[in-house]
Design a protein around this motif. Structure first.
Motif, PDB file in Angstrom:
ATOM      1  N   VAL A   9      -6.567  -4.097 -16.240  1.00  0.00           N
ATOM      2  CA  VAL A   9      -5.594  -5.792 -16.207  1.00  0.00           C
ATOM      3  C   VAL A   9      -6.182  -6.677 -17.064  1.00  0.00           C
ATOM      4  CG1 VAL A   9      -5.334  -6.949 -13.971  1.00  0.00           C
ATOM      5  CG2 VAL A   9      -4.631  -3.734 -14.559  1.00  0.00           C
ATOM      6  N   SER A  56      -4.533  -9.557 -19.163  1.00  0.00           N
ATOM      7  CA  SER A  56      -4.836 -10.448 -19.182  1.00  0.00           C
ATOM      8  C   SER A  56      -5.605 -11.748 -19.354  1.00  0.00           C
ATOM      9  CB  SER A  56      -5.272 -10.736 -17.512  1.00  0.00           C
ATOM     10  OG  SER A  56      -6.218 -10.461 -17.304  1.00  0.00           O
ATOM     11  N   ILE A  73       0.693 -10.722 -22.787  1.00  0.00           N
ATOM     12  CA  ILE A  73       2.118 -11.091 -22.222  1.00  0.00           C
ATOM     13  C   ILE A  73       3.088 -11.853 -22.450  1.00  0.00           C
ATOM     14  CG2 ILE A  73       3.229 -11.033 -19.572  1.00  0.00           C
ATOM     15  CD1 ILE A  73       2.101  -8.439 -20.020  1.00  0.00           C
ATOM     16  N   PRO A  87       7.511 -13.675 -18.116  1.00  0.00           N
ATOM     17  CA  PRO A  87       5.965 -12.897 -17.488  1.00  0.00           C
ATOM     18  C   PRO A  87       5.780 -12.714 -16.147  1.00  0.00           C
ATOM     19  CG  PRO A  87       6.171 -15.401 -18.196  1.00  0.00           C
ATOM     20  CD  PRO A  87       7.353 -14.880 -17.584  1.00  0.00           C
ATOM     21  N   THR A 135       4.399  -8.629 -15.611  1.00  0.00           N
ATOM     22  CA  THR A 135       3.107  -8.300 -14.922  1.00  0.00           C
ATOM     23  C   THR A 135       3.600  -7.278 -14.342  1.00  0.00           C
ATOM     24  OG1 THR A 135       2.447 -10.418 -16.027  1.00  0.00           O
ATOM     25  CG2 THR A 135       0.665  -9.623 -14.400  1.00  0.00           C
ATOM     26  N   SER A 174      -0.293  -5.548 -12.820  1.00  0.00           N
ATOM     27  CA  SER A 174      -0.776  -5.808 -11.480  1.00  0.00           C
ATOM     28  C   SER A 174      -0.363  -6.793 -10.265  1.00  0.00           C
ATOM     29  CB  SER A 174      -2.188  -6.467 -12.294  1.00  0.00           C
ATOM     30  OG  SER A 174      -2.959  -7.747 -11.363  1.00  0.00           O
ATOM     31  N   ALA A 198      -2.039 -10.665 -10.573  1.00  0.00           N
ATOM     32  CA  ALA A 198      -1.285 -11.166 -11.131  1.00  0.00           C
ATOM     33  C   ALA A 198      -0.176 -11.710 -11.102  1.00  0.00           C
ATOM     34  CB  ALA A 198      -1.542  -9.769 -12.434  1.00  0.00           C
ATOM     35  N   SER A 199       0.963 -10.442 -10.671  1.00  0.00           N
ATOM     36  CA  SER A 199       2.231 -11.701 -10.567  1.00  0.00           C
ATOM     37  C   SER A 199       2.343 -12.083  -9.323  1.00  0.00           C
ATOM     38  CB  SER A 199       3.469 -10.230  -9.661  1.00  0.00           C
ATOM     39  OG  SER A 199       2.091  -9.562  -9.004  1.00  0.00           O
ATOM     40  N   THR A 217       3.751  -2.082  -7.922  1.00  0.00           N
ATOM     41  CA  THR A 217       2.836  -1.490  -9.753  1.00  0.00           C
ATOM     42  C   THR A 217       3.144  -0.705  -9.774  1.00  0.00           C
ATOM     43  OG1 THR A 217       1.117  -2.131  -7.766  1.00  0.00           O
ATOM     44  CG2 THR A 217       1.451  -4.215  -8.949  1.00  0.00           C
TER      45      THR A 217
END
Length: 172
Positions: free
Chosen positions: A56, A60, A65, A87, A91, A95, A98-99, A129
């Motif tokens: 991850v 990132s 992405i 994105p 994503t 994760s 991150a989302s 996820t």
């Protein structure tokens, strides 16, 4: 509410001290057995979680992405899907944090409409996820058709994203 929050540690300390004062072997043995079992499970999950965290962080940090999103925005897919959602769609299976950050930045962005924020919130609440579930839960079970399960999980995630976009189109 704050009184309850302050009383919970006191209640926990009273119960723990009562169990220690009674010194029954069943409490102590149960506690030790529980700790041993927890450490054994952690020992089995740690390599998968470490690999997932590294993956991850690499995804990132390298910005792949954003690059994939910009490539997808040039395809006919952008006619049906808002480019701000790409994105998040890429994503979300990897994760959750991150989302959530993408949803937060999407909500703060004044250029994006409420429809895309609504669709993004639906995507986060209706999907999970997949890579995290696959790496943690299936590392202990290790099913025979591991790759097929991940492909099915990603297919369901894509179906969930499509459904969320259709629902947001219907609502707005």
């Amino acid at each position: 509410m704050t009184d309850l929050l302050f009383s919970l540690p006191i209640i926990f300390l009273l119960v723990a001290s009562g169990a220690l004062l009674l010194r029954r072997k069943s409490y102590t043995a149960s506690y030790v057995n529980g700790v041993k079992e927890g450490i054994r499970i952690l020992y089995g999950l740690f390599p998968s979680l470490l690999l997932l965290c590294i993956f991850v962080k690499l995804v990132s940090a390298c910005g792949i992405i954003e690059d994939i999103s910009s490539l997808l925005s040039m395809t006919p897919l952008s006619k049906y899907v808002d480019t701000e959602l790409l994105p998040l769609i890429l994503t979300r299976p990897i994760s959750g944090s991150a989302s959530s950050a993408i949803l937060s930045s999407l909500a703060e962005n004044t250029d994006s409409g409420f429809r895309s924020v609504f669709a993004a919130a639906l995507m986060i609440s209706s999907s999970d996820t997949c890579v995290y579930i696959h790496s943690t839960y299936f590392s202990c079970v290790s099913p025979k058709k591991n790759g097929v399960l991940l492909a099915l999980m990603l297919t369901v995630s894509i179906f969930s994203c499509i459904t969320c976009i259709i629902i947001s189109d219907i609502v707005f």
